[in-house]
Design a protein around this motif. Structure first.
Motif, short mmCIF file in Angstrom:
data_model
loop_
_atom_site.label_atom_id
_atom_site.label_comp_id
_atom_site.label_asym_id
_atom_site.label_seq_id
_atom_site.Cartn_x
_atom_site.Cartn_y
_atom_site.Cartn_z
N ALA A 289 0.87 -1.18 0.00
CA ALA A 289 0.00 0.00 0.00
C ALA A 289 0.90 1.23 0.00
O ALA A 289 1.83 1.33 0.81
CB ALA A 289 -0.91 0.01 1.22
N GLN A 290 0.61 2.14 -0.90
CA GLN A 290 1.40 3.37 -1.01
C GLN A 290 0.49 4.58 -0.82
O GLN A 290 -0.58 4.67 -1.43
CB GLN A 290 2.10 3.45 -2.36
N TYR A 291 0.95 5.49 0.00
CA TYR A 291 0.22 6.74 0.23
C TYR A 291 1.10 7.91 -0.20
O TYR A 291 2.23 8.06 0.27
CB TYR A 291 -0.15 6.89 1.70
N LEU A 292 0.59 8.70 -1.11
CA LEU A 292 1.34 9.82 -1.67
C LEU A 292 0.85 11.12 -1.04
O LEU A 292 -0.29 11.54 -1.24
CB LEU A 292 1.15 9.86 -3.19
N HIS A 293 1.74 11.76 -0.28
CA HIS A 293 1.44 13.03 0.37
C HIS A 293 2.25 14.12 -0.30
O HIS A 293 3.22 13.84 -1.01
CB HIS A 293 1.78 12.95 1.86
N ASP A 294 1.83 15.36 -0.09
CA ASP A 294 2.57 16.47 -0.71
C ASP A 294 4.01 16.54 -0.23
O ASP A 294 4.89 17.00 -0.95
CB ASP A 294 1.87 17.80 -0.40
N ARG A 295 4.28 16.03 0.98
CA ARG A 295 5.62 16.17 1.57
C ARG A 295 6.37 14.84 1.69
O ARG A 295 7.56 14.84 1.96
CB ARG A 295 5.51 16.80 2.95
N PHE A 296 5.69 13.73 1.54
CA PHE A 296 6.37 12.44 1.71
C PHE A 296 5.59 11.35 1.00
O PHE A 296 4.45 11.55 0.55
CB PHE A 296 6.51 12.10 3.19
N ILE A 297 6.22 10.17 0.90
CA ILE A 297 5.59 8.96 0.35
C ILE A 297 5.71 7.87 1.41
O ILE A 297 6.81 7.55 1.88
CB ILE A 297 6.27 8.50 -0.95
N PHE A 298 4.58 7.31 1.79
CA PHE A 298 4.55 6.24 2.79
C PHE A 298 4.21 4.92 2.10
O PHE A 298 3.30 4.86 1.27
CB PHE A 298 3.52 6.54 3.88
N THR A 299 4.92 3.86 2.47
CA THR A 299 4.69 2.55 1.87
C THR A 299 4.66 1.48 2.95
O THR A 299 5.52 1.46 3.84
CB THR A 299 5.78 2.19 0.85
N SER A 300 3.71 0.58 2.84
CA SER A 300 3.65 -0.62 3.68
C SER A 300 3.75 -1.83 2.76
O SER A 300 3.00 -1.93 1.78
CB SER A 300 2.34 -0.66 4.47
N THR A 301 4.67 -2.73 3.07
CA THR A 301 4.88 -3.92 2.24
C THR A 301 4.84 -5.16 3.13
O THR A 301 5.63 -5.29 4.07
CB THR A 301 6.23 -3.86 1.51
N THR A 302 3.92 -6.06 2.82
CA THR A 302 3.75 -7.30 3.58
C THR A 302 4.04 -8.48 2.67
O THR A 302 3.51 -8.55 1.56
CB THR A 302 2.32 -7.42 4.13
N GLY A 303 4.86 -9.39 3.13
CA GLY A 303 5.21 -10.57 2.33
C GLY A 303 4.98 -11.85 3.09
O GLY A 303 5.13 -11.91 4.32
N TYR A 304 4.60 -12.88 2.36
CA TYR A 304 4.45 -14.21 2.94
C TYR A 304 4.99 -15.23 1.94
O TYR A 304 4.73 -15.13 0.74
CB TYR A 304 2.99 -14.54 3.25
#
Length: 799
Positions: A289-304
Motif C-alpha cells: 500500500a502506497q500513500y502519496l502526500h505532498d511532503r512524503f511517500i509512505f509505503t507498507s509492504t507485507t510478504g508471505y
C-alpha cells in the motif's frame, strides 16, 4: 587500500558506471531504434533515482534484454553482470550467488533477492521461472543500511510488469533439444481506468543433459509449472494498492555429479545407485500500500512465503551402498516493512522505516547407513581403532578384540525446528548542493536485532547391535568370548543465538556538468550466523565410537569412558552432552565486512556512448565458507579475507539500430587469516570467486517493413579462473561461451531462434569433495560439467 583507490580517482572524471540496455524506441515508420538517452527511473519504497544518476555500482536489465538473451531464471544472469557468479549446478534448491568474492554455497545467502519489494529470506526459493518481468536491478556491494541481513555482497531486485502499465495477452511456445518444451500464457487487462488485473500460467520440461551410467537414465531432468496473479488498484490520487501471488511446483531427477581424477584432471562417469531427486512447492504472496502526500511517500509492504520441498541424495555418489540422505523442509516466512521517504529534488532527501520478519523452518533430515556403509564406516573403523589400541605400550596384554555389527542398516532420524525472528530500524539522509550545486553527501544507519533457535532431535530408530569377539589366553589355552551389545544413539536439545548489528553507510557524490558524476562510499554489511544440520551425523558417528569403546572397556573391566581418548580420536558430544558442546559443534558466527568503493557514470559522444567504472576494496571478517566435514559440507568461519577489484562497462550505438556492449569484472579475493587446524591457507584465493567475468554482445535490428523487423544478436560470456577449494589445488581456467539469436518481430507474433554454447565448450560448472568410505585419508572428487550446446525456438503470439 589508499594506494589502490586514490590513483583511480583520475579515471573517473571522464569515465563512470554505465546503464545497461534501455528500452528501444520506434521511428516514424515503426522500426525499433535503440535509444540510450531514454530516461529510466529505478524506484522502490526506499529510494528513487534516474538510472544514470544512481551513485552506486548497479546493473539494469530490462524486459527486452531478458527476452533477447533467453534469461529464464536468476542463474541465467550470471556473468552478464560484472563480478556476479551464480553457478548452475545441482537443483533449484541450490542457488549459490557470489559478488566480488563474497557468497554462500549453503545456509545463509550473502546476496539478497527481492521480487516486487518482497524479500526472499531463504535461498532455497531463489531459483524460479521468470514470467512477465519488467526489469532486474543488481546492486553490488553491501546493501545493509536499507536492506539489512544477508545483503552484504549485493542485492538482486526483480520487478514484474504492473497491469496498470501494460495490457494485452501473450502466449509463448518453446521447443529445443534435449526434449525441451514449454508453454506460458499471460494476460493483463484493465477493469477500470484505475483497476487492473494480470494473470499467467507456465510449464517447462527438459530431459537433462547427462546420463547416469549405472541406471542408464538421464540425470538432471526438470519439470516445473506454476502461475501468478496480480491486482493493481489506484484507489485515488493518494492511495495505490497492489496484491500478488505466485505458485510454482517443480520436480527434478538426479544430480549429474561425475567422478574426477584430481591428479590427472580427467572426468569420469556419472554412476550412482540410489535415488537422487528434488521436489519443491513454492508460494509467494505480497500486499503493498502506497500513500502519496505532498511532503512524503509512505509505503507498507507485507510478504508471505511458503516452501515445501523434499530432497533425496545418494550421498556417496558411487555405485556403492554407503549411505543416503533425505531432507524435507516446510517453511513459513512473514515479513513486514513500513517506509517513509521524501520526494526527489529537495535539498534534503531522506528515508526511514521499520522492518520485521518471522521465519519458521521444520526440517526432517534422516540419514540411512546401508550395509556397505556400516561395514566400512562403523565395523572397519572400530576394528582399526582396536588394533591401534593394542599397539599402545601402555595397554600391553590387551586381548584381541573385533566387533561384528548385526544391523542390516542404521536409520538415523533427524528432526530440526529453527524459528528465527528479527526487527530493524533504518534511516538514510542525503544533503544536496553542499557548498556547490554538484556536491551531495549521504549518511545512513540500520540497527538489526535477530534471534535464532534450533530444537533438534537426532536418534537411531533401532539400537546399534552386534557382538564383540574377545580372544584371551587362559592358562595357555585361547578362549574366545562373545560379548553382545546394543547401543541406543541419540542427541536432543535446543540452542539459541542473538545478534545486534549496526550497518552504517557514508557516501559522497559530485556531479560534473549534466552528463557525468563520480562517487565514493564506505558501507558495512553482515550475514547472519546459524546452525549446521549436517553436523549431527558426525556427532552420532562420534557417539558410536565413544559408546562402543566405553562398552568394550567395561567388558574388559577397564571402566567407563577411556577408550576413545586413548585412541587419539577427537572427543565429541554423546547422549547427555552439554548444550554448550553441541552449540559450539553445530553453530557458525555472523560474517561482517567493510566495503570501500569509488565509481562514476558518464554519457559521451552525443549520447551514443555510455561508460561505467567502479573500484572496490572489501575487508571481510569471519567469512562463512563451505567446508568438508565428515559426511557432508558445513558452513564454518574462515577468519579474514580481503578482496579488491573493479567493474567496467561500455554501451555504444555507432550507427542507428546497432547496439554494442561490453562489461568486465575483476576480483582478487584471498585469505588473510585462515587455519583449519590442519592447514594454513593464508594467501590462497577464496573459492568460488572468478578472477575475471566478461560479457560482450552486439545486436542489430534490420527493418523489413513497417510492422516487421529482424534482430541479430551475438554474445560472448567468459569467466575464470575459479578455484574450487581452499587449498587451490583444483580450478577452472578462464573459458568463454558463444551464444546467438535471431528474432523475427511482427505485429501479432514473434519467432526467435536461439543457441547457447554454440562451440560446445567443455567446462566445470561445479567441483566438490566428499568422504571416501574406502579410504578416509583420500576424499572422493566430483564435478558437474556445464551445459553442452543447446538450441531451440520460441514462438510468441501477442494480442
Amino acid at each position: 587500500m589508499r594506494k589502490f583507490l586514490l590513483p583511480a580517482l583520475g579515471l573517473l572524471v571522464p569515465l563512470a558506471s554505465a546503464a545497461n540496455p534501455l528500452p528501444a524506441s520506434t521511428d516514424s515508420l515503426g522500426n525499433r531504434i535503440y535509444n540510450l538517452n531514454a530516461v529510466t527511473v529505478i524506484s522502490n519504497p526506499k529510494w528513487e533515482s534516474k538510472l544514470l544518476e544512481f551513485p552506486g555500482a548497479i546493473t539494469y536489465l530490462d524486459a527486452e534484454e531478458l527476452d533477447q538473451k533467453s534469461i529464464r531464471s536468476v542463474k541465467d544472469i550470471s556473468t552478464l553482470v560484472p563480478n556476479l557468479f551464480i553457478p548452475d549446478y545441482g537443483s533449484k534448491l541450490i542457488s549459490s550467488a557470489y559478488i566480488r568474492g563474497i557468497g554462500s554455497r549453503i545456509n545463509s545467502p550473502a546476496v539478497g533477492l527481492y521480487v516486487d519489494n518482497i524479500p526472499y529470506l531463504d535461498k532455497s526459493a531463489f531459483d524460479f521461472d521468470f514470467t512477465d518481468i519488467a526489469h532486474i536491478e543488481v546492486l553490488k556491494g553491501p546493501q545493509g543500511t536499507l536492506y539489512g541481513r544477508n545483503t552484504m555482497a549485493g542485492l538482486v531486485s526483480i520487478k514484474t510488469i504492473s497491469p496498470l502499465d501494460k495490457q494485452g495477452t501473450k502466449v509463448k511456445l518453446s521447443f529445443g533439444n534435449y526434449n525441451l518444451w514449454g508453454v506460458s500464457a499471460s494476460t493483463s487487462q484493465k477493469i477500470t481506468d484505475d483497476l487492473a488485473i494480470a494473470a499467467n500460467a507456465r510449464y517447462r520440461s527438459n530431459d537433462g543433459y547427462f546420463e547416469n551410467q549405472y541406471t542408464h537414465e538421464t540425470s538432471g531432468s526438470t519439470r516445473s509449472g506454476g502461475g501468478r496473479i496480480q491486482i493493481d488498484w489506484r484507489v485515488n490520487r493518494q492511495w495505490r494498492l497492489n496484491l500478488s501471488g505466485d505458485f510454482e511446483s517443480s520436480d527434478q531427477q538426479g544430480y549429474p555429479y561425475a567422478s574426477y581424477d584430481k591428479a590427472q584432471g580427467t572426468v569420469g562417469d556419472i554412476s550412482y545407485n540410489d535415488e537422487a531427486s528434488y521436489r519443491r512447492n513454492l508460494l509467494t504472496s505480497g500486499f503493498s500500500a502506497q500513500y502519496l502526500h505532498d511532503r512524503f511517500i509512505f509505503t507498507s509492504t507485507t510478504g508471505y512465503q511458503y516452501l515445501d520441498d523434499d530432497m533425496h541424495l545418494d550421498q556417496d555418489f558411487t555405485p556403492l551402498s554407503i549411505f543416503t540422505l533425505q531432507q524435507k523442509q516446510k517453511m513459513h516466512a512473514v515479513s513486514q516493512e513500513f517506509a517513509i521517504k521524501s520526494h526527489k529534488g529537495k535539498r534534503w532527501e531522506w528515508v526511514g522505516g521499520l522492518f520485521g520478519f518471522y521465519q519458521d523452518i521444520n526440517t526432517l533430515g534422516p540419514v540411512d547407513f546401508r550395509q556397505q556403509g556400516i561395514d566400512l564406516l562403523i565395523t572397519k573403523q572400530t576394528n582399526d581403532q582396536l588394533a591401534a589400541l593394542k599397539q599402545n605400550p601402555a595397554l600391553a596384554g590387551m586381548p584381541d578384540i573385533t566387533v561384528a555389527i548385526d544391523n542390516p542398516n542404521l536409520y538415523i532420524d533427524g528432526s530440526y525446528k529453527t524459528p528465527t525472528y528479527g526487527a530493524a530500524a533504518f534511516g538514510q539522509a542525503t544533503l544536496n548542493r553542499i557548498f556547490t550545486d554538484g556536491l551531495s553527501a549521504t549518511v545512513g544507519l540500520r540497527v538489526d536485532y535477530e534471534r535464532a533457535r534450533i530444537y533438534h532431535h537426532t536418534h537411531a530408530t533401532s539400537p546399534l547391535s552386534g557382538n564383540a569377539h574377545v580372544a584371551i589366553n587362559a592358562g595357555g589355552r585361547p578362549i574366545t568370548i562373545d560379548q553382545p551389545f546394543a547401543l541406543p544413539l541419540g542427541i536432543d536439545g535446543r540452542e539459541s543465538m542473538e545478534t545486534l548489528e549496526l550497518s552504517p553507510k557514508f557516501e559522497l557524490k559530485y556531479t560534473l556538468g549534466t552528463r557525468s558524476f563520480i562517487y565514493a562510499s564506505a558501507t558495512r554489511g553482515y550475514r547472519s550466523g546459524g546452525y549446521n544440520f549436517q553436523m549431527f551425523s558426525n556427532l552420532i558417528q562420534a557417539q558410536i565410537r565413544s559408546s562402543m569403546m566405553s562398552e568394550l572397556m567395561k567388558s574388559m573391566g577397564g571402566g567407563g569412558n577411556t577408550g576413545s581418548n586413548q585412541s587419539g580420536s577427537s572427543a565429541m558430544p554423546a547422549t547427555g552432552s552439554s548444550s554448550t558442546d553441541v552449540n559450539s559443534a553445530i553453530s557458525y558466527k555472523p560474517e561482517h565486512s567493510w566495503n570501500y568503493e569509488i565509481g562514476g557514470r558518464s554519457q559521451l559522444i552525443d549520447h551514443r556512448l555510455f561508460a561505467d567504472l567502479s573500484l572496490f576494496y572489501i575487508d571481510c571478517r569471519d567469512q562463512q565458507i563451505a567446508a568438508v566435514s565428515g559426511y557432508g559440507r558445513v558452513t564454518k568461519n574462515s577468519g579474514r579475507t580481503a578482496s579488491y577489484g573493479l567493474e567496467a562497462a561500455l554501451r555504444a550505438i555507432p550507427v542507428d539500430r546497432l547496439m554494442l556492449s561490453a562489461s568486465y569484472g575483476y576480483t582478487h579475493a584471498t585469505f588473510r587469516e585462515y587455519n583449519d587446524g590442519e592447514n594454513d591457507y593464508k594467501g590462497h584465493f577464496v573459492p568460488f570467486a572468478p578472477a575475471h567475468t566478461l560479457a560482450l554482445s552486439g545486436a542489430y535490428t534490420q527493418p523489413i517493413d513497417r510492422q516487421h523487423d529482424v534482430t541479430f544478436e551475438l554474445q560472448y560470456l567468459g569467466q575464470g579462473k575459479i578455484y574450487w577449494t581452499e587449498a587451490n589445488d583444483v580450478a577452472q581456467n578462464f573459458y568463454g561461451l558463444l551464444n546467438a539469436s535471431v528474432l523475427f518481430t511482427g505485429k501479432y507474433a514473434d519467432i526467435k531462434l536461439w543457441g547457447k554454447n554454440l562451440l560446445n565448450r567443455h567446462y566445470q560448472a561445479f567441483y566438490f569433495e566428499t568422504m571416501n568410505a574406502e579410504n578416509l585419508s583420500s576424499p572422493n572428487s566430483f564435478v558437474q560439467e556445464g551445459r553442452p550446446l543447446t538450441f531451440g525456438v520460441d514462438i510468441t503470439f501477442h494480442f
